[in-house]
Scaffold this motif. Structure first.
Motif, PDB file in Angstrom:
ATOM      1  N   SER A 277       0.847  -1.190   0.000  1.00  0.00           N
ATOM      2  CA  SER A 277       0.000   0.000   0.000  1.00  0.00           C
ATOM      3  C   SER A 277       0.889   1.248   0.000  1.00  0.00           C
ATOM      4  N   GLY A 278       0.320   2.366  -0.457  1.00  0.00           N
ATOM      5  CA  GLY A 278       1.072   3.617  -0.526  1.00  0.00           C
ATOM      6  C   GLY A 278       1.559   4.081   0.834  1.00  0.00           C
ATOM      7  N   GLU A 279       0.861   3.649   1.885  1.00  0.00           N
ATOM      8  CA  GLU A 279       1.229   4.065   3.242  1.00  0.00           C
ATOM      9  C   GLU A 279       2.610   3.550   3.637  1.00  0.00           C
ATOM     10  N   ASN A 280       3.080   2.508   2.919  1.00  0.00           N
ATOM     11  CA  ASN A 280       4.413   1.967   3.222  1.00  0.00           C
ATOM     12  C   ASN A 280       5.485   3.051   3.086  1.00  0.00           C
ATOM     13  N   GLU A 281       5.179   4.069   2.260  1.00  0.00           N
ATOM     14  CA  GLU A 281       6.185   5.103   1.967  1.00  0.00           C
ATOM     15  C   GLU A 281       6.135   6.266   2.952  1.00  0.00           C
ATOM     16  N   ASN A 282       5.127   6.299   3.822  1.00  0.00           N
ATOM     17  CA  ASN A 282       5.016   7.418   4.764  1.00  0.00           C
ATOM     18  C   ASN A 282       6.269   7.484   5.649  1.00  0.00           C
ATOM     19  N   ARG A 283       6.855   8.667   5.734  1.00  0.00           N
ATOM     20  CA  ARG A 283       8.142   8.800   6.429  1.00  0.00           C
ATOM     21  C   ARG A 283       8.026   8.544   7.933  1.00  0.00           C
ATOM     22  N   GLU A 284       6.826   8.680   8.474  1.00  0.00           N
ATOM     23  CA  GLU A 284       6.657   8.429   9.912  1.00  0.00           C
ATOM     24  C   GLU A 284       6.322   6.966  10.213  1.00  0.00           C
ATOM     25  N   SER A 285       6.178   6.179   9.159  1.00  0.00           N
ATOM     26  CA  SER A 285       5.772   4.784   9.379  1.00  0.00           C
ATOM     27  C   SER A 285       6.915   3.983   9.995  1.00  0.00           C
ATOM     28  N   PHE A 286       6.526   2.923  10.672  1.00  0.00           N
ATOM     29  CA  PHE A 286       7.503   2.056  11.344  1.00  0.00           C
ATOM     30  C   PHE A 286       8.485   1.488  10.323  1.00  0.00           C
ATOM     31  N   CYS A 287       7.977   1.112   9.149  1.00  0.00           N
ATOM     32  CA  CYS A 287       8.877   0.454   8.196  1.00  0.00           C
ATOM     33  C   CYS A 287       9.821   1.430   7.504  1.00  0.00           C
ATOM     34  N   GLN A 288       9.527   2.746   7.589  1.00  0.00           N
ATOM     35  CA  GLN A 288      10.458   3.729   7.028  1.00  0.00           C
ATOM     36  C   GLN A 288      11.390   4.294   8.098  1.00  0.00           C
ATOM     37  N   ALA A 289      11.104   4.008   9.349  1.00  0.00           N
ATOM     38  CA  ALA A 289      11.887   4.590  10.442  1.00  0.00           C
ATOM     39  C   ALA A 289      13.326   4.090  10.393  1.00  0.00           C
ATOM     40  N   ASP A 290      14.230   4.907  10.898  1.00  0.00           N
ATOM     41  CA  ASP A 290      15.627   4.510  11.004  1.00  0.00           C
ATOM     42  C   ASP A 290      15.721   3.297  11.951  1.00  0.00           C
ATOM     43  N   VAL A 291      16.284   2.216  11.454  1.00  0.00           N
ATOM     44  CA  VAL A 291      16.311   0.988  12.252  1.00  0.00           C
ATOM     45  C   VAL A 291      17.107   1.183  13.534  1.00  0.00           C
ATOM     46  N   GLY A 292      18.256   1.845  13.409  1.00  0.00           N
ATOM     47  CA  GLY A 292      19.105   2.054  14.582  1.00  0.00           C
ATOM     48  C   GLY A 292      18.389   2.827  15.677  1.00  0.00           C
ATOM     49  N   GLU A 293      17.611   3.821  15.246  1.00  0.00           N
ATOM     50  CA  GLU A 293      16.896   4.614  16.250  1.00  0.00           C
ATOM     51  C   GLU A 293      15.798   3.778  16.928  1.00  0.00           C
ATOM     52  N   ALA A 294      15.079   3.008  16.117  1.00  0.00           N
ATOM     53  CA  ALA A 294      14.018   2.160  16.680  1.00  0.00           C
ATOM     54  C   ALA A 294      14.607   1.138  17.654  1.00  0.00           C
ATOM     55  N   VAL A 295      15.755   0.567  17.271  1.00  0.00           N
ATOM     56  CA  VAL A 295      16.408  -0.402  18.156  1.00  0.00           C
ATOM     57  C   VAL A 295      16.799   0.282  19.463  1.00  0.00           C
ATOM     58  N   GLY A 296      17.291   1.519  19.360  1.00  0.00           N
ATOM     59  CA  GLY A 296      17.681   2.268  20.556  1.00  0.00           C
ATOM     60  C   GLY A 296      16.507   2.451  21.507  1.00  0.00           C
ATOM     61  N   ARG A 297      15.336   2.756  20.948  1.00  0.00           N
ATOM     62  CA  ARG A 297      14.148   2.923  21.813  1.00  0.00           C
ATOM     63  C   ARG A 297      13.839   1.627  22.557  1.00  0.00           C
ATOM     64  N   LEU A 298      13.953   0.506  21.845  1.00  0.00           N
ATOM     65  CA  LEU A 298      13.647  -0.772  22.491  1.00  0.00           C
ATOM     66  C   LEU A 298      14.746  -1.180  23.462  1.00  0.00           C
ATOM     67  N   VAL A 299      16.001  -0.884  23.100  1.00  0.00           N
ATOM     68  CA  VAL A 299      17.119  -1.183  24.008  1.00  0.00           C
ATOM     69  C   VAL A 299      16.906  -0.464  25.342  1.00  0.00           C
ATOM     70  N   ARG A 300      16.455   0.801  25.273  1.00  0.00           N
ATOM     71  CA  ARG A 300      16.218   1.549  26.518  1.00  0.00           C
ATOM     72  C   ARG A 300      15.145   0.850  27.368  1.00  0.00           C
ATOM     73  N   ILE A 301      14.105   0.395  26.718  1.00  0.00           N
ATOM     74  CA  ILE A 301      13.035  -0.293  27.465  1.00  0.00           C
ATOM     75  C   ILE A 301      13.577  -1.579  28.090  1.00  0.00           C
ATOM     76  N   ILE A 302      14.362  -2.334  27.333  1.00  0.00           N
ATOM     77  CA  ILE A 302      14.940  -3.583  27.858  1.00  0.00           C
ATOM     78  C   ILE A 302      15.831  -3.287  29.070  1.00  0.00           C
ATOM     79  N   ARG A 303      16.640  -2.241  28.957  1.00  0.00           N
ATOM     80  CA  ARG A 303      17.541  -1.892  30.063  1.00  0.00           C
ATOM     81  C   ARG A 303      16.759  -1.424  31.290  1.00  0.00           C
TER      82      ARG A 303
END
Ligand SMILES: [Zn+2]
Length: 307
Positions: free
Chosen positions: A95-121
């Protein structure tokens, strides 16, 4: 080893955790395990399938509707916390929504991992659960949640990874989780379902089930081969029979996505126990040598009680 057991579930949208692991969540919540459910997105691109909920106000903020459903569903399963990782629903694959810059699949992977790493810690889970590598049904948010979780599992214990989290007023400490599981899609259960329908064992909503069983037949084979090629083998089967009623009550809270006449709700408790006696998982990574097959996600991690 932390004295309190903790389970962290990471999925794409509200309802994935209940659909894939609701019985296990209810079981571990009843045991007193701390449980945190993280959703990558608020699921704001989900279609409202229950006409009674399909109002302009709800359509204007599907994400809020689904997060409220998640709140109620988790309360049905037990004492469970939840957080949103902060991304937008990516929409169905293609779907066209895949291209939305705020979508999870367009997000910077490193940044998303950082958010989850903080939660894990912060919450220090021994066990993590996520989607399998192909995201179960291939939804981009499921695939992304699985990727982010795999990377965060590996990096949370590394002091060189996201080192800025380890200093300052909001500092957290490194944490090494013990096991990462992926949900296993249980296609064999569709066979059981078809047999129940064929043998006339399902007394309610039979026309609906017949339609669903016919629809599943061709996609069943395609899905089976596609997923079987990529998903891990089942290494843990968690008996969820005592928790199926709680799981059912939780699923019914997701009315925007599963209307009350959904095929999932057409079974008696006995039939449900025959179709889904266990929730199955595949151990993706572990810090210890597990003894497969397991019947407990915390196998090997429990502190033996004093004699
Ligand atoms: Zn989902």
């Amino acid at each position: 080893m932390s004295s309190q057991l903790c389970l962290l579930c990471v999925h794409g949208h509200p309802d994935d955790e209940t659909f894939h692991a609701g019985g296990a969540l209810a079981r571990y919540a009843a045991e007193g395990v701390r449980i945190l459910v993280v959703t990558g997105t608020r699921g704001e691109l989900g279609q409202i399938v229950d006409p009674a909920l399909n109002t302009p106000a709800n359509r204007a903020d599907v994400g809020a509707l689904r997060m409220a459903e998640l709140d109620r569903a988790l309360a049905r399963l037990g004492q469970i916390e939840h957080r949103w990782l902060g991304y937008r629903d990516s929409g169905m694959l293609g779907s066209g929504e895949n291209e939305n810059r705020e979508s999870f699949c367009q997000a910077d992977v490193g940044e998303a991992v950082g958010r989850l790493v903080r939660i894990i810690r912060e919450v220090k889970p021994q066990v993590l659960i996520t989607h399998n590598e192909v995201g179960g049904d291939g939804h981009p948010d499921h695939v992304r949640a699985a990727l982010v979780t795999r990377l965060a599992f590996d990096r949370a214990g590394d002091p060189d990874a996201y080192a800025n989290q380890l200093f300052g007023p909001d500092a957290v400490v490194t944490w090494v989780p013990d096991k990462l599981y992926e949900s296993v899609v249980q296609y064999g259960r569709l066979e059981k379902l078809r047999r129940l329908v064929r043998d006339g064992g399902v007394v309610r909503a039979v026309p609906l089930l017949l339609r669903a069983a016919r629809a599943w037949q061709p996609s069943h084979e395609r899905e089976r081969s596609r997923v079987a090629a990529t998903q891990g083998v089942t290494t843990a089967r968690v008996d969820v029979r005592p928790w199926l009623a709680a799981r059912d009550r939780a699923l019914r809270e997701f009315r925007s996505q599963m209307a009350p006449d959904n095929v999932l709700f057409a079974f008696t408790p006995g039939q449900r126990a025959r179709i889904t006696p266990t929730e199955d998982f595949s151990l993706r990574s572990a810090r210890l040598s597990p003894q497969a097959p397991e019947d407990d996600l915390f196998a090997g991690l429990r502190v033996p009680s004093a004699p």
